[in-house]
Scaffold this motif. Structure first.
Motif, PDB file in Angstrom:
ATOM      1  N   LEU A 148       0.816  -1.213   0.000  1.00 18.87           N
ATOM      2  CA  LEU A 148       0.000   0.000   0.000  1.00 18.87           C
ATOM      3  C   LEU A 148       0.848   1.262   0.000  1.00 18.87           C
ATOM      4  O   LEU A 148       0.401   2.309  -0.469  1.00 18.87           O
ATOM      5  N   SER A 149       2.062   1.178   0.533  1.00 24.23           N
ATOM      6  CA  SER A 149       2.889   2.381   0.664  1.00 24.23           C
ATOM      7  C   SER A 149       3.199   3.014  -0.682  1.00 24.23           C
ATOM      8  O   SER A 149       3.434   4.218  -0.766  1.00 24.23           O
ATOM      9  N   ALA A 150       3.182   2.218  -1.734  1.00 24.95           N
ATOM     10  CA  ALA A 150       3.473   2.753  -3.067  1.00 24.95           C
ATOM     11  C   ALA A 150       2.408   3.727  -3.536  1.00 24.95           C
ATOM     12  O   ALA A 150       2.631   4.487  -4.488  1.00 24.95           O
ATOM     13  N   TYR A 151       1.246   3.726  -2.872  1.00 23.15           N
ATOM     14  CA  TYR A 151       0.141   4.583  -3.309  1.00 23.15           C
ATOM     15  C   TYR A 151      -0.006   5.844  -2.457  1.00 23.15           C
ATOM     16  O   TYR A 151      -0.936   6.614  -2.662  1.00 23.15           O
ATOM     17  N   ALA A 152       0.919   6.049  -1.529  1.00 20.30           N
ATOM     18  CA  ALA A 152       0.833   7.232  -0.672  1.00 20.30           C
ATOM     19  C   ALA A 152       0.887   8.522  -1.484  1.00 20.30           C
ATOM     20  O   ALA A 152       0.171   9.484  -1.195  1.00 20.30           O
ATOM     21  N   GLU A 153       1.735   8.552  -2.505  1.00 16.73           N
ATOM     22  CA  GLU A 153       1.843   9.737  -3.335  1.00 16.73           C
ATOM     23  C   GLU A 153       0.718   9.826  -4.358  1.00 16.73           C
ATOM     24  O   GLU A 153       0.517  10.862  -4.978  1.00 16.73           O
ATOM     25  N   LYS A 154      -0.025   8.748  -4.535  1.00 21.17           N
ATOM     26  CA  LYS A 154      -1.129   8.721  -5.496  1.00 21.17           C
ATOM     27  C   LYS A 154      -2.479   8.869  -4.809  1.00 21.17           C
ATOM     28  O   LYS A 154      -3.516   8.792  -5.474  1.00 21.17           O
ATOM     29  N   ARG A 155      -2.461   9.065  -3.496  1.00 23.53           N
ATOM     30  CA  ARG A 155      -3.697   9.261  -2.747  1.00 23.53           C
ATOM     31  C   ARG A 155      -4.059  10.739  -2.785  1.00 23.53           C
ATOM     32  O   ARG A 155      -3.286  11.593  -2.375  1.00 23.53           O
ATOM     33  N   PHE A 156      -5.272  11.039  -3.278  1.00 22.31           N
ATOM     34  CA  PHE A 156      -5.656  12.434  -3.422  1.00 22.31           C
ATOM     35  C   PHE A 156      -7.065  12.673  -2.892  1.00 22.31           C
ATOM     36  O   PHE A 156      -7.916  11.783  -2.873  1.00 22.31           O
ATOM     37  N   THR A 157      -7.266  13.913  -2.472  1.00 23.31           N
ATOM     38  CA  THR A 157      -8.584  14.398  -2.072  1.00 23.31           C
ATOM     39  C   THR A 157      -9.110  15.261  -3.216  1.00 23.31           C
ATOM     40  O   THR A 157      -8.392  16.126  -3.720  1.00 23.31           O
ATOM     41  N   TRP A 158     -10.365  15.014  -3.615  1.00 23.89           N
ATOM     42  CA  TRP A 158     -10.933  15.741  -4.755  1.00 23.89           C
ATOM     43  C   TRP A 158     -12.344  16.183  -4.417  1.00 23.89           C
ATOM     44  O   TRP A 158     -13.226  15.362  -4.168  1.00 23.89           O
ATOM     45  N   ARG A 159     -12.565  17.507  -4.401  1.00 20.83           N
ATOM     46  CA  ARG A 159     -13.864  18.048  -4.028  1.00 20.83           C
ATOM     47  C   ARG A 159     -14.786  18.244  -5.220  1.00 20.83           C
ATOM     48  O   ARG A 159     -15.999  18.406  -5.056  1.00 20.83           O
ATOM     49  N   GLY A 160     -14.260  18.237  -6.423  1.00 21.37           N
ATOM     50  CA  GLY A 160     -15.069  18.498  -7.601  1.00 21.37           C
ATOM     51  C   GLY A 160     -15.900  17.303  -8.025  1.00 21.37           C
ATOM     52  O   GLY A 160     -15.898  16.246  -7.384  1.00 21.37           O
ATOM     53  N   ALA A 161     -16.629  17.483  -9.116  1.00 21.08           N
ATOM     54  CA  ALA A 161     -17.388  16.376  -9.697  1.00 21.08           C
ATOM     55  C   ALA A 161     -16.414  15.378 -10.317  1.00 21.08           C
ATOM     56  O   ALA A 161     -15.315  15.746 -10.752  1.00 21.08           O
ATOM     57  N   PHE A 162     -16.814  14.122 -10.348  1.00 23.40           N
ATOM     58  CA  PHE A 162     -15.973  13.079 -10.912  1.00 23.40           C
ATOM     59  C   PHE A 162     -16.356  12.803 -12.369  1.00 23.40           C
ATOM     60  O   PHE A 162     -17.523  12.952 -12.756  1.00 23.40           O
ATOM     61  N   SER A 163     -15.376  12.390 -13.127  1.00 22.05           N
ATOM     62  CA  SER A 163     -15.654  11.950 -14.492  1.00 22.05           C
ATOM     63  C   SER A 163     -16.253  10.546 -14.442  1.00 22.05           C
ATOM     64  O   SER A 163     -16.145   9.854 -13.427  1.00 22.05           O
ATOM     65  N   PRO A 164     -16.904  10.116 -15.515  1.00 24.62           N
ATOM     66  CA  PRO A 164     -17.525   8.780 -15.515  1.00 24.62           C
ATOM     67  C   PRO A 164     -16.503   7.672 -15.242  1.00 24.62           C
ATOM     68  O   PRO A 164     -15.337   7.769 -15.615  1.00 24.62           O
ATOM     69  N   THR A 165     -16.981   6.628 -14.592  1.00 27.01           N
ATOM     70  CA  THR A 165     -16.134   5.497 -14.226  1.00 27.01           C
ATOM     71  C   THR A 165     -16.329   4.346 -15.205  1.00 27.01           C
ATOM     72  O   THR A 165     -17.445   4.071 -15.635  1.00 27.01           O
ATOM     73  N   THR A 166     -15.273   3.665 -15.530  1.00 28.39           N
ATOM     74  CA  THR A 166     -15.377   2.512 -16.417  1.00 28.39           C
ATOM     75  C   THR A 166     -15.969   1.323 -15.664  1.00 28.39           C
ATOM     76  O   THR A 166     -15.884   1.226 -14.436  1.00 28.39           O
TER      77      THR A 166
END
Length: 335
Positions: free
Chosen positions: A113-131
């Motif tokens: 999991l530690s490899a994703y520490a820099e890829k963890r983000f907080t996003w307040r906006g609307a999300f784009s569609p998910t696949t």
């Protein structure tokens, strides 16, 4: 016992501090005691007296940083035994509450999991569609967790969106809460702490004009006037953003668990969906307000004996996001 030089200690602290914290207050500090044990301390000057009167969110924030430190040590092959000290309510030095002690020793394997520490983000906006692929991966991951419930689909997301807007409006009607919130918001690039702590314009998904207006309205009686004109709900509504989410994830833990231990699990939870290339936005009011937490628990079957810790709406991670953190030397306390 393993000893750390100052440069290594500061590097480890900076890696640990990638973890999330309430309002990005980053209250965790690190020190060494006279026996060489590593201490995780809560900086009481960063306590949210109105929004977090019991200090539970501060303890949880220190727990996420603690887990970050354990991961940072393991990345270097260093093991550590952890003592959760939150219940002691001990101020080991003026202005700092002891959250945990780590005794360094032995070997450890790096967490995937530690490899994703820099890829963890907080996003307040609307999300784009998910696949469909990501939806299936998220459903599969949730099914393997014993402290996560997924609310997805139009009906479930509509329930969460409506309840979140209603609860958020109730909280924002408290002037003291708004004042404290605004004191941590960095609504102008000219703010001295814009790039180090608190939610700034990028984190809040606002432009400069929106930031200036938000500061003027929230930190004045203008919000109360707008609310009396029935405009308050529109000002705080995030329904459209919630409805754009892939899912809203309910994170729950045992009632009697220490907030520090909960924080460690919360960080692993967030990194868990970050590896699926999903960002999240905490809707903490749904867990903080008893009536909302009860409604969520009943609607989505939170297990008996567990409490709702937080609800995050999640969706695809946008490109070009950044984290804002305190410089490493400020995180380590020297005698």
């Amino acid at each position: 016992m393993t000893q750390l030089d100052l440069s290594t200690f500061q590097t480890l602290a900076a890696e640990a501090n990638r973890a999330p914290s309430v309002h990005n207050t980053q209250p965790a500090r690190f020190a060494m005691d006279e026996t060489g044990r590593l201490l995780v301390l809560a900086d009481l000057s960063r306590h949210l007296a109105v929004g977090d009167p019991t200090g539970r969110d501060m303890g949880l924030s220190c727990g996420t940083a603690l887990e970050g430190m354990v991961m940072a040590l393991a990345n270097r092959g260093l093991g550590a035994s952890v003592e959760d000290c939150w219940a002691q309510d001990l101020e080991v030095r003026a202005g700092y509450r002891l959250a945990a002690r780590l005794t360094l020793g032995g070997e450890a394997k790096a967490s995937d999991l530690s490899a994703y520490a820099e890829k963890r983000f907080t996003w307040r906006g609307a999300f784009s569609p998910t696949t469909a692929e990501i939806r299936m991966a998220l459903d599969g991951w949730v099914a393997q967790q014993d402290d996560v419930i997924s609310a997805s689909g139009p009906e479930a997301l509509s329930f969460v969106a409506t309840l979140n807007d209603e609860t958020s409006l109730g909280i924002m009607r408290d002037r003291a809460f708004r004042d404290e919130l605004v004191s941590w918001m960095r609504l102008s690039p000219g703010h001295p702490n814009y790039a180090t702590d608190g939610p700034n314009l990028e984190a809040l998904h606002m432009d400069r004009l929106e930031g200036a207006l938000a500061g003027k309205v929230l930190a004045s009686p203008l919000f109360d006037i707008a609310d009396r004109l029935r405009l308050g709900k529109a000002m705080v509504s995030e329904a459209a953003k919630t409805l754009s989410a892939t899912a809203c994830l309910l994170f729950h833990r045992p009632f009697d668990e220490s907030p520090v231990t909960t924080g460690r699990a919360f960080y692993r939870f967030w990194l868990g969906f970050s590896r699926l290339r999903l960002a999240g936005w905490p809707m903490a009011s749904l867990a903080d307000m008893p009536e909302a937490a009860e409604a969520m628990g009943q609607r989505f079957a939170v297990p008996s004996g567990h409490r709702l810790i937080n609800v995050l709406r999640v969706g695809p991670t946008p490109a070009g996001m950044a984290k804002y953190r305190l410089p490493a030397p400020e995180l380590v306390l020297m005698d």
